[in-house]
Design an enzyme around this catalytic site. Structure first.
Site, PDB file in Angstrom:
ATOM      1  N   HIS A 233       6.535  -7.640   5.546  1.00 41.59           N
ATOM      2  CA  HIS A 233       7.213  -8.049   4.306  1.00 41.59           C
ATOM      3  C   HIS A 233       7.966  -9.331   4.614  1.00 41.59           C
ATOM      4  O   HIS A 233       8.863  -9.321   5.463  1.00 41.59           O
ATOM      5  CB  HIS A 233       8.183  -6.967   3.841  1.00 41.59           C
TER       6      HIS A 233
ATOM      7  N   HIS B   7       1.346   1.241   0.574  1.00 43.36           N
ATOM      8  CA  HIS B   7       2.123   2.091   1.479  1.00 43.36           C
ATOM      9  C   HIS B   7       1.874   3.545   1.082  1.00 43.36           C
ATOM     10  O   HIS B   7       1.894   3.875  -0.113  1.00 43.36           O
ATOM     11  CB  HIS B   7       3.622   1.828   1.324  1.00 43.36           C
TER      12      HIS B   7
ATOM     13  N   GLU C  26       4.470   7.264   4.685  1.00 39.74           N
ATOM     14  CA  GLU C  26       5.568   6.790   5.558  1.00 39.74           C
ATOM     15  C   GLU C  26       6.629   7.889   5.546  1.00 39.74           C
ATOM     16  O   GLU C  26       6.857   8.557   6.542  1.00 39.74           O
ATOM     17  CB  GLU C  26       6.129   5.460   5.031  1.00 39.74           C
TER      18      GLU C  26
ATOM     19  N   ASP D 212       6.371  -4.785  10.104  1.00 40.74           N
ATOM     20  CA  ASP D 212       6.978  -4.318   8.852  1.00 40.74           C
ATOM     21  C   ASP D 212       8.109  -5.248   8.380  1.00 40.74           C
ATOM     22  O   ASP D 212       7.862  -6.121   7.555  1.00 40.74           O
ATOM     23  CB  ASP D 212       7.461  -2.869   8.999  1.00 40.74           C
ATOM     24  N   ASP D 213       9.311  -5.037   8.885  1.00 37.39           N
ATOM     25  CA  ASP D 213      10.474  -5.864   8.544  1.00 37.39           C
ATOM     26  C   ASP D 213      11.185  -6.224   9.847  1.00 37.39           C
ATOM     27  O   ASP D 213      12.233  -5.650  10.171  1.00 37.39           O
ATOM     28  CB  ASP D 213      11.419  -5.084   7.614  1.00 37.39           C
TER      29      ASP D 213
HETATM   30  N1  HPA Z   1       8.573   0.792   3.232  1.00 37.99           N
HETATM   31  C1  HPA Z   1       8.562   0.696   1.905  1.00 37.99           C
HETATM   32  N2  HPA Z   1       8.947  -0.396   1.267  1.00 37.99           N
HETATM   33  C2  HPA Z   1       9.335  -1.448   1.979  1.00 37.99           C
HETATM   34  C3  HPA Z   1       9.352  -1.413   3.355  1.00 37.99           C
HETATM   35  C4  HPA Z   1       8.945  -0.234   4.025  1.00 37.99           C
HETATM   36  O1  HPA Z   1       8.942  -0.104   5.266  1.00 37.99           O
HETATM   37  N3  HPA Z   1       9.795  -2.626   3.763  1.00 37.99           N
HETATM   38  C5  HPA Z   1       9.999  -3.364   2.670  1.00 37.99           C
HETATM   39  N4  HPA Z   1       9.729  -2.652   1.580  1.00 37.99           N
HETATM   40 ZN    ZN Z   2       6.173  -1.843   4.820  1.00 38.32          ZN
END
Ligand code: HPA
Ligand code: ZN
Length: 333
Positions: free
Chosen positions: A20, A198, A201, A279-280
């Site tokens: 992201h 996604h 998770e 991811d971030d």
């Molecule tokens: N999961 C869901 N949404 C998100 C994530 C994540 O890890 N990072 C940024 N938006």
């Molecule tokens: Zn993500």
């Protein structure tokens, strides 16, 4: 002294498929942009901001992630953030990056689509030349908002000719199932876009099943909860469905207890098509190379496994066959 093996994770050519762009906003850049834009932050200094990077679940992270986006006001801000990610990713061995952006999170703050899309895309257009990283921009939609909102934004992106190659689905997973977004994915497919979402998770394995069956996605972002459903695992293996796994993210958001408990080795052993992604990275303690290094240190990930993960990432990308062949040749060399 650390020894460098032939397969130093820093030099393994990989495709980053789950990233992201707003999650690459480092604390230093947050402060620099706040100053440039005359925005007062609710933190006195870097240390006070960093104290907030202690998350209990996905939502506790999302709250800070959305709040920090307030510093992104101009095209230049989006461009600076994107350039900083690509420069860092290049040192991590990333040679192809598929980058998600959350347009709705900017529109709701009064930042136009043109500002966020053009800011990111102007830098992506130079990326292969400047950083040796080929790219694709993915418009990600916030699943806690309505499908109508997502459809409206997708239509606006298409109408402006935004250089997006795929759509994704992110934000708060539990309670926002794939079934909410069937028309969005139908529309994106009709527009010729590639499809990812996604799933699994924090949400259940059934969200992975429904993303495949109802949304027709080609790839699953995260997907670690698939292990709760043996039939699903069998199907994912059989169909070679890519799962873009993010180990450090899973630890920081407490989807797994510790890195030592991470299911990646079990997923590899099951024959699942997994890759490693950040991811971030500004929020979760590291970029792709940091993920590989910690997997090696904590889980004893072998050179063979690393090479397989790298090959999976390239095969699972939405890059052209020609670009994939180029990267696979680089990996094999
Ligand atoms: N999961 C869901 N949404 C998100 C994530 C994540 O890890 N990072 C940024 N938006
Ligand atoms: Zn993500």
């Amino acid at each position: 002294m650390q020894t460098t093996s032939d397969l130093n994770p820093r030099s393994l050519p990989v495709a980053e498929l789950h990233l992201h762009i707003e999650g690459t906003l480092e604390p230093e850049l947050i402060f620099a942009l706040a100053e440039r834009n005359g925005i007062e932050l609710p933190y006195r200094d870097l240390d006070e901001l960093r104290e907030r990077y202690e998350f209990t679940d996905l939502q506790s992270f999302l709250d800070l992630y959305y709040a920090n986006m307030a510093v992104l006001r101009t095209e230049e801000d989006f461009a600076d953030m994107t350039r900083a990610y690509l420069a860092r990713a290049a040192t991590a061995g990333v040679r192809h990056a598929e980058i998600m952006m959350d347009p709705q999170a900017h529109l709701s703050r009064g930042v136009s689509l043109e500002t966020c899309v053009n800011g990111v895309a102007s830098v992506l257009a130079q990326s292969e030349e400047e950083f040796g990283i080929s790219t694709m921009l993915i418009a990600a939609f916030l699943r806690d908002l309505s499908e109508e909102s997502a459809l409206e934004v997708l239509e606006a992106l298409l109408a402006m000719g935004a250089p997006i190659g795929a759509i994704g689905l992110d934000s708060a997973e539990v309670g926002n199932p794939p079934s909410k977004f069937v028309r969005l994915y139908d529309r994106a497919r009709e527009a010729g876009l590639r499809l990812t979402a996604h799933a699994g998770e924090e949400g259940p394995a059934s969200y992975v099943v429904d993303s495949l069956d109802l949304l027709g996605v080609e790839r699953i972002d995260h997907g670690i909860r698939c292990l709760d459903d043996a039939d699903l695992v069998e199907r994912l293996v059989e169909d070679r469905i890519p799962l873009t796994v993010c180990p450090l993210s899973n630890v920081r958001l407490r989807a797994v207890d510790t890195l030592a408990d991470h299911p990646l080795p079990a997923m590899l052993a099951a024959g699942l098509n997994v890759s490693v992604n950040s991811d971030d990275p500004a929020y979760f303690g590291g970029y792709v190379d940091d993920n590989f290094a910690q997997l090696e240190a904590v889980l004893g990930l072998s050179d063979f496994d690393k090479a397989r993960l790298a090959a999976n990432s390239i095969h699972s990308s939405f890059a052209s066959d020609e670009r994939k062949a180029e990267l696979l040749a680089e990996l094999n060399a």
